[in-house]
Enzyme design. Structure first.
Site, PDB file in Angstrom:
ATOM      1  N   HIS A   1     -17.201 -60.148  35.896  1.00 38.57           N
ATOM      2  CA  HIS A   1     -16.248 -59.282  36.599  1.00 38.57           C
ATOM      3  C   HIS A   1     -16.117 -59.976  37.785  1.00 38.57           C
ATOM      4  CE1 HIS A   1     -14.817 -55.502  38.316  1.00 38.57           C
ATOM      5  NE2 HIS A   1     -15.418 -55.824  39.307  1.00 38.57           N
TER       6      HIS A   1
ATOM      7  N   SER B   1     -10.563 -54.991  40.949  1.00 39.51           N
ATOM      8  CA  SER B   1     -11.758 -54.124  40.828  1.00 39.51           C
ATOM      9  C   SER B   1     -11.388 -52.664  40.957  1.00 39.51           C
ATOM     10  CB  SER B   1     -13.113 -54.769  41.640  1.00 39.51           C
ATOM     11  OG  SER B   1     -14.140 -53.897  40.936  1.00 39.51           O
TER      12      SER B   1
ATOM     13  N   ASP C   1     -17.519 -58.604  31.167  1.00 42.11           N
ATOM     14  CA  ASP C   1     -17.869 -57.738  32.191  1.00 42.11           C
ATOM     15  C   ASP C   1     -18.985 -57.069  32.104  1.00 42.11           C
ATOM     16  OD1 ASP C   1     -17.849 -56.354  34.487  1.00 42.11           O
ATOM     17  OD2 ASP C   1     -15.480 -56.066  34.642  1.00 42.11           O
TER      18      ASP C   1
END
Length: 264
Positions: free
Chosen positions: A246, A67, A192
């Site tokens: 995500h 991330s 995502d």
């Protein structure tokens, strides 16, 4: 997704190598807190010094960023590459390399203090990502990029415009250091909704309207602000997809698609 501890253990067991987990805070609580609150430039400098002093890395190493850790570790490469042993590959999963245009969502995996810290971050960011206190102290504000306020972004964002070499005064060392990698592997999560636009993981971004502009159509690539074109021409820039939302991957997927494919 497994815990960072389980991922570390998987790599150690599979490859028999030393694995170091980067922490930006002392202790678990402060490490979580520092992923929402702090000055990313200072954090990058601290980590650069830490890595430079580690004997276990002297022969060279790979890095994996998860991330926002993706653009964080890219900043380490660009700013500190010449101070560090050779960095062979940087692999990022769901990174925000062109920033985010919306307030980042809070993962369903977050609980307790982490969930509260994320919610507070969202409230502060909503008040104005470029406001003086917010831009200096909220990590997510430091990679917030409003496509309708690019002038404000370039003027007030303290992190992302610099590491993307977007200002008029380009840092040639950033491009040289990133181009020195053997591989830069960029994983985008196909569904995502936390990273907006999701293709920021591939250095793509909105044009100020509804169109997402791919990396290769941007001056960043054409004029090679970051060395990405050089890396691409050498076969070292790799775009990959990951299924789902995500950071929602299994250890088995990570082993096959990351460890076996790029670390073994």
């Amino acid at each position: 997704m497994g815990s960072m501890g389980s991922i570390k253990q998987l790599i150690e067991d599979k490859l028999g190598v030393f694995v170091h987990s980067i922490a930006t805070g002392v202790g678990e609580y402060q490490d979580v807190w520092s992923s929402f609150y702090g000055n990313v430039n200072q954090q990058v400098g601290k980590v650069c010094g830490e890595l430079a002093s580690m004997e276990e890395l002297k022969g060279g190493f790979n890095m994996v960023g998860f991330s926002q850790g993706g653009q964080f570790l890219r900043a380490v490469v660009q700013r500190c590459g010449r101070r560090l042993p050779p960095i062979h590959s940087l692999i990022t999963l769901g990174g925000q390399h062109q920033g985010v245009a919306n307030t980042p969502g809070c993962s369903v995996d977050l609980t307790g203090a982490a969930a509260k810290a994320c919610t507070a971050m969202q409230l502060l960011l909503a008040r104005g990502a470029y406001a003086p206190w917010v831009r200096e102290n909220i990590v997510q504000a430091q990679y917030f990029k409003d496509p309708l306020q690019i002038d404000s972004y370039l003027r007030y964002n303290i992190f992302m415009p610099d590491i993307n070499n977007e200002r008029d005064d380009k840092n040639a060392a950033y491009a040289d250091n990133l181009a020195s990698l053997q591989r830069l592997v960029l994983f985008r999560f196909d569904e995502d909704t936390t990273v907006v636009p999701r293709d920021s993981a591939w250095f793509s971004f909105w044009d100020g309207a509804e169109t997402v502009i791919p990396l290769k159509d941007q001056p960043l690539y054409k004029e090679d602000w970051l060395g990405l074109r050089r890396l691409d021409e050498a076969g070292g820039l790799i775009f990959e997809s990951a299924p789902g939302e995500h950071m929602q991957f299994t250890l088995k997927w990570f082993e096959e698609k990351v460890v076996d494919a790029y670390l073994a």
